[in-house]
Design an enzyme around this catalytic site. Structure first.
Site, PDB file in Angstrom:
ATOM      1  N   SER A 109       0.919  -1.172  -0.021  1.00  0.00           N
ATOM      2  CA  SER A 109       0.003  -0.015  -0.136  1.00  0.00           C
ATOM      3  C   SER A 109       0.934   1.189  -0.082  1.00  0.00           C
ATOM      4  O   SER A 109       0.072   2.522  -0.004  1.00  0.00           O
ATOM      5  CB  SER A 109      -0.847   0.125   1.199  1.00  0.00           C
ATOM      6  N   LYS A 136      -0.066   3.648  -2.823  1.00  0.00           N
ATOM      7  CA  LYS A 136      -1.001   4.659  -2.847  1.00  0.00           C
ATOM      8  C   LYS A 136      -0.401   6.163  -2.673  1.00  0.00           C
ATOM      9  O   LYS A 136      -1.283   7.193  -2.919  1.00  0.00           O
ATOM     10  CB  LYS A 136      -1.807   4.532  -1.700  1.00  0.00           C
ATOM     11  N   SER A 160      -5.918   3.481   4.457  1.00  0.00           N
ATOM     12  CA  SER A 160      -5.385   2.597   3.351  1.00  0.00           C
ATOM     13  C   SER A 160      -6.430   2.040   2.570  1.00  0.00           C
ATOM     14  O   SER A 160      -6.276   0.789   2.326  1.00  0.00           O
ATOM     15  CB  SER A 160      -4.433   1.434   3.890  1.00  0.00           C
TER      16      SER A 160
END
Length: 467
Positions: free
Chosen positions: A117, A120, A301
């Site tokens: 993640s 992102k 997230s």
């Protein structure tokens, strides 16, 4: 005459008594013997209540007089981390000074690794660059053919089933508000019935990425990506509940019910149009601004919202609103900003899919943009990252020690993968940037790798590291 004279005397005596009472402020009147009241003092003004000077700086910039950590010391700390068995054999890492950009320590920073993640960050930077912090995603209802009304998805998968909440990010726009607007327009046109159809043509391609693990979808880690949905398609309360298999259809049915609640007879089943709706607008509701949406998906997230925002970036750039278009769009934006994207591959925008690989050097380049005063539009990426021991996915990490409240970073977690990228303030007050990626941790879960990464970053926070 005697009677009239007596009456006049009574009136005069009564009038004289009233004037006397007025003078002593016993009864209302203009006459008074009290001392004259002093003029009222001017209304007080708080020192900070005045308008700030144009361009006033709220926070001071980074202080160049704060000592820079000794690079050899930081490199020694990083070497120890890289050899930590809890991280496995594949670790890429870099630590740099935020003010000067000087790399203080690194290990394999140019080698691409699975980001999880931390990917992102790419979407966050791309969204604020291409869409801007104030942009909203609008859900619109238009007049369709015959008695139909067309519910057009505009990229908001955080619609509320009822009234919108102006203070919320998830639930800012409400389908009940939208239905009331549409019902009012229909009644003005003399109509009391309608059939709801959906326009989902903004996005294209599969709703689930080929690289997503079916187990992750079943566990509710992500929903099928659609241009509209209620509460990120959650079927129940909680962070990771099951998701509606067709989020847009579910939203359409909820809207039809809200339209019925507003007094309109809804006929037929919810269906789809094949081309973008172009009829007269009957109602519109807007999401939270992109700045708040970016902070939401960085802090929590959230995979689904990240994918939606990346597709909106793609549409903005004239690319298809698909996984392919989204990943191409966010990488293209990063490159246009001057970030070295060589070696970068994205299988999706959220980092959930297998097949993504980013070099630590590239993530460092994004962090340097985020803190760069020349890019104030990216501020919400920095403020959106979780704070150690306090918020988001770092709320239960850095709960003790020097890193509490001083680490702000994006987390990354997949099977065999643990990553962390962000900023930390050291003991002298020097701001450092770091990217830590381990993508072959083995079947040890997240606890041990996270402990290793957190220990290193906490060490930076507690260290002046002057050699």
């Amino acid at each position: 005459m005697r009677t009239v004279g007596a009456a006049a005397l009574v009136v005069l005596l009564a009038g004289g008594a009233y004037v006397t009472a007025d003078a002593y402020d016993v009864v209302p009147g203009a006459v008074t013997l009290a001392p004259e009241v002093a003029p009222a003092a001017p209304f007080p003004t708080a020192p900070a209540a005045g308008a700030p000077a144009a361009g006033a700086q709220v926070l001071a910039g980074l202080d160049p007089t704060v000592p820079l950590p000794d690079a050899a010391t930081v490199q020694g700390m990083l070497d120890a981390l890289v050899s930590d068995p809890r991280l496995g054999p594949s670790v890429g890492a870099v630590v740099a000074d935020a003010l000067t950009g000087e790399v203080l320590a690194e290990h394999g920073q140019s080698g691409a690794r699975t980001p999880a993640s931390t990917a992102k960050l790419v979407t966050g930077v791309a969204a604020l660059t291409e869409l801007g912090p104030d942009r909203t995603f609008d859900t619109v209802v238009r007049q369709g053919p015959g008695d139909t009304v067309v519910l057009s998805g505009g990229g908001d998968m955080m619609l509320a089933a009822g009234q919108g909440d102006p203070d919320a990010v998830n639930g800012r726009a409400g389908l009940a508000d939208l239905a009331e607007q549409v019902a009012a327009k229909l009644r003005l046109a003399g109509r009391d019935s309608a059939t709801v159809v959906l326009d989902t043509t903004l996005f294209s391609g599969p709703a689930l990425a080929p690289g997503w693990d079916e187990a992750d979808v079943a566990m509710g880690y992500v929903a099928p990506v659609a241009p509209l949905a209620v509460d990120i398609a959650k079927m129940s309360e909680g962070e990771y509940p099951p998701r509606h298999p067709d989020p847009a259809l579910h939203a359409g049915r909820v809207f039809a019910q809200r339209l019925a609640d507003a007094g309109i007879t809804v006929t037929g089943e919810v269906s789809w149009v094949d081309a973008p709706a172009t009829g007269d607008v009957l109602g519109t509701v807007s999401s939270a601004p992109v700045a708040e949406v970016a902070q939401y998906f960085l802090d929590t997230s959230d995979n689904t919202i990240t994918e939606v925002v990346a597709r909106m970036v793609a549409v903005e750039l004239g690319l298809p609103g698909s996984f392919e278009g989204a990943t191409k769009a966010v990488l293209r934006t990063a490159s246009a900003l001057g970030v070295d994207t060589s070696g970068a591959v994205l299988a999706d925008a959220s980092g959930l899919a297998e097949g993504s690989a980013l070099p630590p050097r590239m993530l460092l380049g994004l962090l340097q943009l985020v803190i760069d005063p020349a890019h104030p539009e990216l501020r919400e990426v920095g403020t959106g990252m979780p704070v150690g021991g306090l918020t988001g996915t770092l709320a239960d990490r850095f709960t003790g020690g020097a890193g509490t409240g001083l680490v702000r970073a994006k987390t990354g977690s997949l099977k065999d993968v643990t990553s962390l990228a962000g900023t930390v303030l050291d003991a002298d007050g020097r701001l450092l940037l770091f990217v830590l990626m381990a993508d072959r941790t083995g079947a040890v879960g997240q606890a041990q790798p996270r402990a290793a990464l957190d220990g290193f970053v906490g060490g930076l926070a507690g260290c002046g590291c002057r050699g």
